[in-house]
Design an enzyme around this catalytic site. Structure first.
Site, PDB file in Angstrom:
ATOM      1  N   VAL A 100       0.808  -1.226   0.000  1.00  0.00           N
ATOM      2  CA  VAL A 100       0.000   0.000   0.000  1.00  0.00           C
ATOM      3  C   VAL A 100       0.838   1.271   0.000  1.00  0.00           C
ATOM      4  O   VAL A 100       0.294   2.370  -0.120  1.00  0.00           O
ATOM      5  CB  VAL A 100      -0.959   0.032   1.210  1.00  0.00           C
ATOM      6  CG1 VAL A 100      -2.016  -1.052   1.080  1.00  0.00           C
ATOM      7  CG2 VAL A 100      -0.194  -0.103   2.527  1.00  0.00           C
ATOM      8  N   TYR A 101       2.149   1.172   0.116  1.00  0.00           N
ATOM      9  CA  TYR A 101       2.970   2.380   0.105  1.00  0.00           C
ATOM     10  C   TYR A 101       2.912   3.002  -1.287  1.00  0.00           C
ATOM     11  O   TYR A 101       3.293   2.381  -2.284  1.00  0.00           O
ATOM     12  CB  TYR A 101       4.421   2.068   0.467  1.00  0.00           C
ATOM     13  CG  TYR A 101       4.654   1.654   1.902  1.00  0.00           C
ATOM     14  CD1 TYR A 101       3.632   1.673   2.846  1.00  0.00           C
ATOM     15  CD2 TYR A 101       5.913   1.247   2.341  1.00  0.00           C
ATOM     16  CE1 TYR A 101       3.850   1.298   4.161  1.00  0.00           C
ATOM     17  CE2 TYR A 101       6.146   0.878   3.653  1.00  0.00           C
ATOM     18  CZ  TYR A 101       5.112   0.899   4.559  1.00  0.00           C
ATOM     19  OH  TYR A 101       5.330   0.524   5.865  1.00  0.00           O
ATOM     20  N   GLY A 102       2.444   4.249  -1.335  1.00  0.00           N
ATOM     21  CA  GLY A 102       2.304   4.908  -2.633  1.00  0.00           C
ATOM     22  C   GLY A 102       1.335   4.202  -3.548  1.00  0.00           C
ATOM     23  O   GLY A 102       1.475   4.269  -4.777  1.00  0.00           O
ATOM     24  N   ASP A 103       0.355   3.481  -2.955  1.00  0.00           N
ATOM     25  CA  ASP A 103      -0.603   2.702  -3.754  1.00  0.00           C
ATOM     26  C   ASP A 103       0.109   1.722  -4.685  1.00  0.00           C
ATOM     27  O   ASP A 103      -0.323   1.506  -5.824  1.00  0.00           O
ATOM     28  CB  ASP A 103      -1.525   3.627  -4.563  1.00  0.00           C
ATOM     29  CG  ASP A 103      -2.441   4.455  -3.685  1.00  0.00           C
ATOM     30  OD1 ASP A 103      -2.857   3.955  -2.625  1.00  0.00           O
ATOM     31  OD2 ASP A 103      -2.731   5.610  -4.052  1.00  0.00           O
ATOM     32  N   GLY A 104       1.182   1.133  -4.203  1.00  0.00           N
ATOM     33  CA  GLY A 104       1.933   0.156  -4.995  1.00  0.00           C
ATOM     34  C   GLY A 104       3.147   0.731  -5.685  1.00  0.00           C
ATOM     35  O   GLY A 104       4.022  -0.017  -6.155  1.00  0.00           O
TER      36      GLY A 104
END
Length: 328
Positions: free
Chosen positions: A52-56
């Site tokens: 989920v970091y940076g939406d992938g």
């Protein structure tokens, strides 16, 4: 950089890890490349990310830099799954979701396996044994080499770790747990850390610099324009550590730093790095200059009297039943 075993396993990691929380959002590919190269050249191996970091985008960026910049074999890549962008649920620990998320992570990272795979958070709606089976399947299939959990409280970690040890050879033991831990946040010392020590689970502290506050940059009620505290989406993350109690602790860290002729950052990071059970604090730097400053802690070991003074000024309240009742 010194390497440490992760918990009671054979996996060795650098005793400082590189975090990628801001990659793909505040940290672009150029800065990410500088960070990764600086970290690798200093002997760092553990790189921590999540789906989920940076939406992938964090995983995607890291994947683009592997091999082209740093050999895959030189890194210990850790990622997480389970957090979801659903305001009604937020966490999905179902076996189906987790294994699909792992496949997606591997595709973004451009690798056949991750060295360490974490469940990002406890899911009260899914039976724990189902969530943990995803770890077993990931390891048995070769998609993950080791497994861990993140943001589990004391009883959740103890239950999960014990369940995994109940059937040796069938279930994979937990190698690590990742939680926030610093001089400004010592809550894990109540129950999580004792459970981790007893079960042989290595601790990977996140936000070891108190969300940046322990560097001293916010002293005197100042907020630097380029700091997280001045960022619209990160200010609420920093705000809880800007109260009077935190100020007293930051002042003590600054005093210790002055006495040792080092920086507050080095004092705060050395303290958490060398706490019992800690394998590697995860440092999230915005640029290579910040990372170099953090990596300079490698040569520093705090004197016992400094550690005791910092322990005293930041000591959390432990009362029954966190401590043996006979000592109260």
């Amino acid at each position: 950089m010194e390497q440490r075993h992760l918990g009671r396993t054979g996996l060795r990691v650098s005793r400082i890890g590189l975090g990628t929380l801001t990659w793909g959002r505040d940290t672009d590919e150029h800065d990410a490349a500088d960070l990764l190269k600086t970290f690798w050249e200093a002997g760092g191996t553990l790189v921590d990310t999540a789906d989920v970091y940076g939406d992938g985008e964090a995983e995607y960026l890291l994947g683009r830099l592997i091999e082209g910049l740093v050999p895959r074999r030189d890194l210990v890549i850790s990622t997480k799954a389970g957090s979801v962008a659903d305001p009604d649920r937020r966490v999905d620990g179902s076996r189906g979701h987790l294994l699909s998320a792992l496949d997606d992570s591997l595709a973004r990272l451009g690798t056949d396996y991750v060295d360490l795979w974490h469940i990002h958070s406890y899911d009260p709606r899914t039976p724990l044994e189902e969530t943990l089976q995803a770890l077993d399947l990931a390891v048995s299939s070769g998609r993950a080499r080791y497994a861990g959990v993140s943001n589990f409280c004391g009883w959740q970690l103890a239950k999960a770790g014990t369940w995994q040890l109940a059937t040796p050879g069938t279930r994979t033991r937990l190698a690590a747990t990742q939680l926030e831990y610093s001089l400004l946040q010592r809550g894990i010392e109540r129950e999580v850390l004792p459970a981790a020590l007893d079960l042989g689970i290595g601790l990977l502290p996140s936000s070891p610099l108190g969300r940046g506050v322990l560097t001293g940059k916010y002293r005197g009620n100042t907020t630097p324009a380029d700091s997280r505290g001045a960022s619209e989406h990160m200010a609420p993350f920093v705000a809880p550590y800007l109260d009077d109690m935190a100020g007293h602790i930051v002042d003590a860290v600054a005093t210790a730093a002055d006495g040792l002729a080092v920086t507050p950052l080095q004092v705060a990071l050395a303290w958490v790095r060398d706490r019992p059970g800690v394998a590697a604090p995860i440092v999230g730097a915005r640029n290579s200059q910040q990372l170099t400053a953090a990596l300079s802690v490698e040569a520093l070991s705090l004197p016992d009297e400094i550690c005791r003074a910092l322990d005293d000024v930041s000591a959390p309240v432990h009362r029954y039943p966190d401590h043996d009742w006979s000592t109260l």
